[in-house]
Design an enzyme around this catalytic site. Structure first.
Site, PDB file in Angstrom:
ATOM      1  N   THR A  46       0.867  -1.275  -0.564  1.00  8.89           N
ATOM      2  CA  THR A  46       0.364  -0.142   0.286  1.00  8.89           C
ATOM      3  C   THR A  46       1.017   1.249  -0.246  1.00  8.89           C
ATOM      4  OG1 THR A  46      -1.697  -1.148   1.444  1.00  8.89           O
ATOM      5  CG2 THR A  46      -1.197   1.640   1.786  1.00  8.89           C
ATOM      6  N   TYR A 130       3.854 -12.975   3.001  1.00  7.27           N
ATOM      7  CA  TYR A 130       2.419 -12.215   2.149  1.00  7.27           C
ATOM      8  C   TYR A 130       1.831 -13.214   1.412  1.00  7.27           C
ATOM      9  CZ  TYR A 130      -0.538  -8.671   0.323  1.00  7.27           C
ATOM     10  OH  TYR A 130      -1.051  -7.778  -0.232  1.00  7.27           O
ATOM     11  N   LYS A 158      -0.111 -13.483   6.153  1.00  8.54           N
ATOM     12  CA  LYS A 158      -1.482 -12.448   5.872  1.00  8.54           C
ATOM     13  C   LYS A 158      -1.702 -13.094   4.793  1.00  8.54           C
ATOM     14  CE  LYS A 158      -1.846  -8.198   3.382  1.00  8.54           C
ATOM     15  NZ  LYS A 158      -1.442  -6.574   3.363  1.00  8.54           N
ATOM     16  N   ILE A 201      -4.437  -7.186   9.005  1.00  5.67           N
ATOM     17  CA  ILE A 201      -3.866  -5.580   8.004  1.00  5.67           C
ATOM     18  C   ILE A 201      -4.670  -5.370   6.637  1.00  5.67           C
ATOM     19  CG2 ILE A 201      -1.412  -4.956   6.810  1.00  5.67           C
ATOM     20  CD1 ILE A 201       0.116  -8.082   8.072  1.00  5.67           C
TER      21      ILE A 201
END
Length: 296
Positions: A46, A130, A158, A201
């Site tokens: 992000t 992730y 994640k 998250i």
């Protein structure tokens, strides 16, 4: 240490000259922590990390680390290479590195496990894997995730597979001890929490942060009706935030709120359409109105 609660992967704001707006970034970190977030993520996807210079990346981590040190908050830093995780040495505020499954190569599950085993040896902090297969092209079965969880130095995942799949159900039916499962698809965080995820998250938690914290707490407390109702509302807001490539809409809404100096993103991202921004603002305003009514 098992990571639980809401972690906000902070955007990187830019000023009118195109430079990183570090003062605005610091303010954002304080705002989400004030609202109850367990911690923040620096240099997550992000944050547009691939568009930042090495000096800009260090500046971002320096600022957010200072906030986390002052607030005794947890800091996770995006770092997916041996060089990147080694750079975290000496940063006492950092509790974990968020490391994406290597994209494009699709080395298979055995290759992924070998990759994270080597990365964990090099890293001074635990790793959070992730897993985002619709971006990396690499699927991981529940068995592969368990094998990752068995690695020394891997603390969690994640989990962002674009929905609730059979492997998520299998994994959360009997989660590895001490291994955090954190939702990474904001619109699906409520059902993942219902299955037993530890937290999330969540980029859309730049807004209504306290409501996302409430959602996690409600599912963990077994307050099913409250969690389901809140989860539906937040999912609608999250979907609006991701109507165009992340973080374009999020930055536009933050700018409209006066929280960052510009809505600028760097190439290859382009600004979002005005309709997407207006729709996202309506959801944020609606959630604020519901919260105001609840208070009194």
């Amino acid at each position: 240490m098992t990571l639980t609660g809401v972690y906000v992967p902070l955007i990187t704001p830019f000023d009118a000259t195109g430079a990183v707006a570090l003062t605005a970034l610091e303010a954002l970190a304080h705002e989400v922590l004030d609202a109850g977030a367990s911690g923040v993520v620096a240099l997550g996807t992000t944050a547009e990390p691939t568009s930042l210079t090495a000096a800009e990346q260090r500046g971002v981590v320096d600022v957010i680390a200072r906030v986390c040190r002052e607030r005794s908050a947890r800091l996770v830093v995006g770092a997916g290479t041996v060089e990147a995780v080694k750079a975290l040495r000496g940063r006492s505020e950092v509790v974990a590195a968020l490391s994406v499954v290597p994209p494009f190569l699709r080395p298979g599950e055995a290759g992924i496990i070998a990759h994270f085993a080597a990365l964990a040896v090099a890293s001074p902090v635990p790793l959070v894997v992730y897993h985002v297969p619709y971006r990396t092209g690499q699927h991981l079965s529940a068995d592969a995730v368990r094998r990752l969880a068995d690695l020394a130095g891997v603390a969690g995942i994640k989990y962002a597979v674009g929905g609730i799949d059979a492997d998520a159900i299998e994994l959360l039916a009997d989660p590895p001890a001490g291994f955090a499962v954190l939702g990474g698809d904001d619109a699906f965080i409520s059902p993942l929490l219902a299955l037993g995820a530890h937290g999330g998250i969540l980029a859309s938690a730049h807004f209504a942060t306290a409501r996302f914290v409430e959602l996690v707490d409600a599912w963990h407390a077994g307050a099913t009706f409250r969690a389901r109702t809140l989860g539906h509302r937040l999912a609608a807001m999250s979907s609006a935030m991701f109507a165009e490539p992340n973080p374009t809409v999020i930055k536009a809404v933050l700018h409209a709120q006066g929280r960052i100096p510009t809505a600028a993103v760097r190439l290859p991202l382009l600004p979002p359409g005005s309709g997407s921004v207006r729709a996202a603002l309506r959801h944020v305003d609606a959630e604020r109105g519901i919260l105001a009514d609840a208070r009194g």
